[in-house]
Design an enzyme around this catalytic site. Structure first.
Site, PDB file in Angstrom:
ATOM      1  N   ARG A  43      62.311  45.013  -2.635  1.00  0.00           N
ATOM      2  CA  ARG A  43      61.369  43.989  -3.461  1.00  0.00           C
ATOM      3  C   ARG A  43      62.096  42.925  -2.645  1.00  0.00           C
ATOM      4  O   ARG A  43      61.911  41.458  -3.409  1.00  0.00           O
ATOM      5  CB  ARG A  43      62.319  43.736  -5.009  1.00  0.00           C
ATOM      6  N   ARG A  47      58.319  38.098  -6.346  1.00  0.00           N
ATOM      7  CA  ARG A  47      58.943  37.035  -7.388  1.00  0.00           C
ATOM      8  C   ARG A  47      60.027  35.758  -6.435  1.00  0.00           C
ATOM      9  O   ARG A  47      59.881  34.412  -6.925  1.00  0.00           O
ATOM     10  CB  ARG A  47      59.299  37.041  -8.364  1.00  0.00           C
ATOM     11  N   ARG A  56      50.209  34.218  -6.549  1.00  0.00           N
ATOM     12  CA  ARG A  56      49.654  35.671  -7.476  1.00  0.00           C
ATOM     13  C   ARG A  56      49.112  34.213  -8.247  1.00  0.00           C
ATOM     14  O   ARG A  56      48.543  35.073  -9.588  1.00  0.00           O
ATOM     15  CB  ARG A  56      50.840  36.442  -7.800  1.00  0.00           C
ATOM     16  N   ASP A  92      52.881  48.942  -6.597  1.00  0.00           N
ATOM     17  CA  ASP A  92      53.454  49.331  -7.182  1.00  0.00           C
ATOM     18  C   ASP A  92      53.763  51.472  -7.916  1.00  0.00           C
ATOM     19  O   ASP A  92      53.001  51.781  -7.594  1.00  0.00           O
ATOM     20  CB  ASP A  92      53.593  48.522  -8.769  1.00  0.00           C
ATOM     21  N   TYR A 167      57.899  56.238 -17.421  1.00  0.00           N
ATOM     22  CA  TYR A 167      57.194  55.438 -17.959  1.00  0.00           C
ATOM     23  C   TYR A 167      55.708  56.153 -19.079  1.00  0.00           C
ATOM     24  O   TYR A 167      55.863  55.541 -19.681  1.00  0.00           O
ATOM     25  CB  TYR A 167      56.425  54.577 -16.870  1.00  0.00           C
TER      26      TYR A 167
HETATM   27  O1  1CP Z   1      59.088  44.389  -2.114  1.00  0.00           O
HETATM   28  C1  1CP Z   1      58.803  45.146  -2.495  1.00  0.00           C
HETATM   29  O2  1CP Z   1      59.845  46.312  -3.030  1.00  0.00           O
HETATM   30  C2  1CP Z   1      57.270  46.261  -2.477  1.00  0.00           C
HETATM   31  C3  1CP Z   1      56.959  45.728  -4.011  1.00  0.00           C
HETATM   32  C4  1CP Z   1      57.444  47.164  -5.113  1.00  0.00           C
HETATM   33  C5  1CP Z   1      58.014  48.163  -5.181  1.00  0.00           C
HETATM   34  C6  1CP Z   1      58.275  49.333  -4.347  1.00  0.00           C
HETATM   35  C7  1CP Z   1      56.988  46.665  -6.445  1.00  0.00           C
HETATM   36  C8  1CP Z   1      56.009  45.129  -7.077  1.00  0.00           C
HETATM   37  N1  1CP Z   1      57.413  47.722  -7.237  1.00  0.00           N
HETATM   38  C9  1CP Z   1      58.051  48.352  -6.569  1.00  0.00           C
HETATM   39  C10 1CP Z   1      58.399  49.981  -7.014  1.00  0.00           C
HETATM   40  C11 1CP Z   1      58.883  50.253  -8.655  1.00  0.00           C
HETATM   41  N2  1CP Z   1      57.709  49.811  -9.997  1.00  0.00           N
HETATM   42  C12 1CP Z   1      60.096  50.939  -9.476  1.00  0.00           C
HETATM   43  C13 1CP Z   1      60.599  51.678  -8.107  1.00  0.00           C
HETATM   44  C14 1CP Z   1      61.798  50.283  -7.533  1.00  0.00           C
HETATM   45  C15 1CP Z   1      62.407  49.554  -8.291  1.00  0.00           C
HETATM   46  O3  1CP Z   1      63.537  50.280  -8.828  1.00  0.00           O
HETATM   47  O4  1CP Z   1      62.780  48.221  -7.796  1.00  0.00           O
HETATM   48  C16 1CP Z   1      60.100  50.416 -10.206  1.00  0.00           C
HETATM   49  C17 1CP Z   1      60.955  51.450 -11.479  1.00  0.00           C
HETATM   50  C18 1CP Z   1      58.640  49.848 -10.928  1.00  0.00           C
HETATM   51  C19 1CP Z   1      57.954  49.484 -12.235  1.00  0.00           C
HETATM   52  C20 1CP Z   1      58.238  48.664 -12.115  1.00  0.00           C
HETATM   53  N3  1CP Z   1      57.124  47.547 -11.956  1.00  0.00           N
HETATM   54  C21 1CP Z   1      59.201  47.222 -13.089  1.00  0.00           C
HETATM   55  C22 1CP Z   1      60.432  47.709 -13.723  1.00  0.00           C
HETATM   56  C23 1CP Z   1      59.846  47.690 -14.701  1.00  0.00           C
HETATM   57  C24 1CP Z   1      61.661  48.202 -15.352  1.00  0.00           C
HETATM   58  O5  1CP Z   1      61.328  49.308 -16.651  1.00  0.00           O
HETATM   59  O6  1CP Z   1      62.851  47.782 -15.705  1.00  0.00           O
HETATM   60  C25 1CP Z   1      58.408  45.892 -12.561  1.00  0.00           C
HETATM   61  C26 1CP Z   1      58.719  45.056 -13.564  1.00  0.00           C
HETATM   62  C27 1CP Z   1      57.317  46.053 -12.194  1.00  0.00           C
HETATM   63  C28 1CP Z   1      56.063  44.587 -11.920  1.00  0.00           C
HETATM   64  C29 1CP Z   1      56.339  44.422 -10.205  1.00  0.00           C
HETATM   65  N4  1CP Z   1      56.589  45.214  -9.185  1.00  0.00           N
HETATM   66  C30 1CP Z   1      56.618  44.885  -7.788  1.00  0.00           C
HETATM   67  C31 1CP Z   1      57.446  43.353  -8.449  1.00  0.00           C
HETATM   68  C32 1CP Z   1      56.837  42.574  -7.295  1.00  0.00           C
HETATM   69  C33 1CP Z   1      57.131  43.646 -10.159  1.00  0.00           C
HETATM   70  C34 1CP Z   1      56.393  42.126 -10.634  1.00  0.00           C
HETATM   71  C35 1CP Z   1      55.922  41.495 -11.295  1.00  0.00           C
HETATM   72  C36 1CP Z   1      54.740  40.481 -10.602  1.00  0.00           C
HETATM   73  O7  1CP Z   1      55.295  39.675  -9.902  1.00  0.00           O
HETATM   74  O8  1CP Z   1      54.085  40.300 -11.363  1.00  0.00           O
END
Ligand code: 1CP
Length: 371
Positions: A43, A47, A56, A92, A167
Site C-alpha cells: 500500500r 492515501r 484522485r 485492487d 468479500y
Molecule cells: O500500493 C499498493 O499496495 C497498491 C494498491 C492496492 C493493493 C495491493 C490497493 C489500492 N488495494 C490492494 C489490494 C487489496 N485490496 C487487498 C490486499 C492487500 C491488503 O490486505 O491490504 C485487500 C484486502 C483489498 C480490499 C480493499 N480495497 C480494502 C480493505 C477493506 C477491508 O476489508 O478492510 C480497501 C479499503 C480497499 C480500497 C483501496 N484499495 C486500494 C486503495 C488505495 C484503497 C483505498 C480507497 C481509496 O483510496 O479511495
C-alpha cells in the site's frame, strides 16, 4: 532457482531483456543476497501520499484503477518519492471480478461492497468467465508504467481465492468472515466451485500484468488468518495454487502473503504440497522473522515485517525496530524488507523515505551491523 526459465515471456520483457533481472528485488526473491537489501511497502501507493489524494479528487476508486494513465501515475508516485526498490501496480483485488461482470464498488472509508452477495449454488452458477479482452486497460497501464520504471521492477498482484470469497460471500468487509466459512463447511461443492472461479479470474489478472511487464507476482491472502490449518490445507490452498499456476510457465518470482498467517505459513510456502511452491513468503508483524524462518525453512525468501503501528512512533523507536527486523531476517536465505501489512493512511510519508535510506545503509543484512 536463479536461472528460472523466462522463455514464455516476450524478449522485450524486463526480466528477459535484463533490465530488472539483476535488480536487488528480483535477486532476493530468487534466493540471492544482493549487496543492498531491497525494500518496498505494501500500500505504498495510495492515501498516505498528498499527490495521490490530489490526483484522485472526483474519480471513483475503480474508475481510477481502469484509467491506464491514472493507474500508472499513481503506481510511479511512491517510487519517485521514496526510492523504493519496486513499484506495486495500483489496482485492487476486486478489479478482475468487476471486469468479469460482478456488481462491486469500493466505498470510500469502507472497502469493496457487492450489489448482491454470492451465497448459493445458483449464485455461483450465474458467475461469468472473465473475457481476456476486458483486461486491456490493465495491460496498458502496466506497459506504460514499466516503460517509465527503467531498472526498477514492477510487482503485479492479485487476491487469493479465499480473500476474494470473503468479500463475495459476505457482500463487503467483515470481521471473521463467518458466512464465507459457514459456506465452506455447509456446501463444500459450491465453495469449491466459487474458489475455482475466483482462482481463474485472479490468475488471469495476474498473468496479464506479468505479460505486460511486471517482474514479480504477489498473491494477497489477507484474511487467511481466520482459517484453521486443516481448513486451509483442504479447502483453500489448492485454489491458491491454481491461481498462482496461471503464471508458473512465465518464470516470474512469486510471493505469497497473508495476515495472521503464523499457523499456515508453512502451508502457504508449499501451497499444501510436499515442496516449496513459491519464491517468497510474506510475513505479518506478529511473527518475528527468525521464527518465521524456523517454520518455513531456508528454501524460500522472506518478506516483511515492520509493524505498521510503529510507523507513527518516535524515530528512535522505529529505527530500533527496523534494525531488529533486518537482523532477524538475516536467518533467511534472502530478505525483502516490507511492512507486516499495508501503510496506514495517516502515515507521514517522510517516515517511509527515511526507512528506505536506513535499510539501504544496512548492507546485505547479514553482517550483524543491524543489531
Ligand atoms: O500500493 C499498493 O499496495 C497498491 C494498491 C492496492 C493493493 C495491493 C490497493 C489500492 N488495494 C490492494 C489490494 C487489496 N485490496 C487487498 C490486499 C492487500 C491488503 O490486505 O491490504 C485487500 C484486502 C483489498 C480490499 C480493499 N480495497 C480494502 C480493505 C477493506 C477491508 O476489508 O478492510 C480497501 C479499503 C480497499 C480500497 C483501496 N484499495 C486500494 C486503495 C488505495 C484503497 C483505498 C480507497 C481509496 O483510496 O479511495
Amino acid at each position: 532457482m536463479t536461472d528460472a526459465p523466462t522463455s514464455s515471456l516476450p524478449a522485450s520483457h524486463p526480466l528477459v531483456s535484463g533490465r530488472t533481472s539483476g535488480s536487488p528485488l528480483v535477486r532476493a526473491l530468487r534466493g540471492d543476497r544482493p549487496e543492498t537489501l531491497p525494500v518496498w511497502f505494501m500500500r505504498q501507493a495510495g492515501r498516505s501520499l498528498p499527490e495521490y489524494r490530489e490526483l484522485r479528487v472526483g474519480t471513483a476508486m475503480l474508475d481510477a484503477c481502469l484509467d491506464p494513465a491514472m493507474a500508472s501515475e499513481i503506481t510511479l508516485q511512491p517510487v519517485r518519492r521514496h526510492g523504493v526498490d519496486a513499484g506495486i501496480f495500483f489496482s485492487d483485488i476486486v478489479v478482475p471480478i468487476k471486469l468479469a461482470g460482478v456488481d462491486v464498488e469500493i466505498v470510500p472509508g469502507r472497502g469493496p461492497v457487492l450489489g448482491s452477495p454470492i451465497r448459493s449454488a445458483a449464485d455461483v452458477d450465474a458467475l461469468e468467465q472473465l473475457d481476456p479482452a476486458a483486461l486491456a486497460p490493465i495491460s496498458e497501464a502496466v506497459a506504460r508504467t514499466v516503460e517509465q520504471l527503467g531498472d526498477t521492477p514492477l510487482i503485479g498482484f492479485a487476491g487469493a481465492p479465499f480473500t476474494l470469497a470473503a468479500y463475495l460471500v459476505e457482500g463487503g468487509p467483515s470481521k471473521d468472515h463467518i458466512r464465507a466459512r459457514t459456506l465452506m463447511h455447509s456446501d463444500p461443492e459450491t465453495w469449491s466451485r466459487l474458489l475455482a472461479w475466483a482462482a481463474d479470474v485472479s490468475g488471469a489478472f495476474l498473468r496479464a500484468q506479468v505479460l505486460a511487464g511486471a517482474s514479480a507476482a504477489q498473491l494477497f491472502d489477507s484474511w487467511v488468518g481466520s482459517l484453521s490449518r486443516a481448513d486451509y490445507v483442504q479447502s483453500v490452498a489448492p485454489h491458491s495454487a491454481a491461481a498462482l499456476a496461471h503464471v508458473a510457465d512465465l518464470g516470474v518470482p512469486r510471493i505469497h502473503f497473508g495476515v495472521g498467517s503464523g499457523e499456515v505459513l508453512r502451508d502457504m510456502t508449499t501451497l499444501g504440497t510436499d515442496s516449496v511452491g513459491v519464491d517468497a513468503v510474506g510475513v505479518d508483524w506478529r511473527l518475528p522473522l527468525d521464527e518465521a524462518v524456523r517454520r518455513v525453512g531456508t528454501g524460500v525468501t522472506v518478506q516483511g515485517n515492520i509493524d505498521p503501528a510503529v510507523l507513527s512512533a518516535p524515530w528512535e523507536v522505529l529505527e530500533a525496530h527496523v534494525r531488529d527486523v533486518v537482523r532477524r531476517g538475516g536467518a533467511a536465505r534472502a530478505h525483502v524488507v516490507n511492512l507486516g501489512h499495508g501503510v496506514p493512511p495517516e502515515t507521514d510519508p517522510a517516515v517511509l523515505t527515511r526507512i528506505v535510506a536506513l535499510v539501504h545503509e544496512l548492507g546485505d543484512g547479514t553482517d550483524g551491523a543491524a543489531a
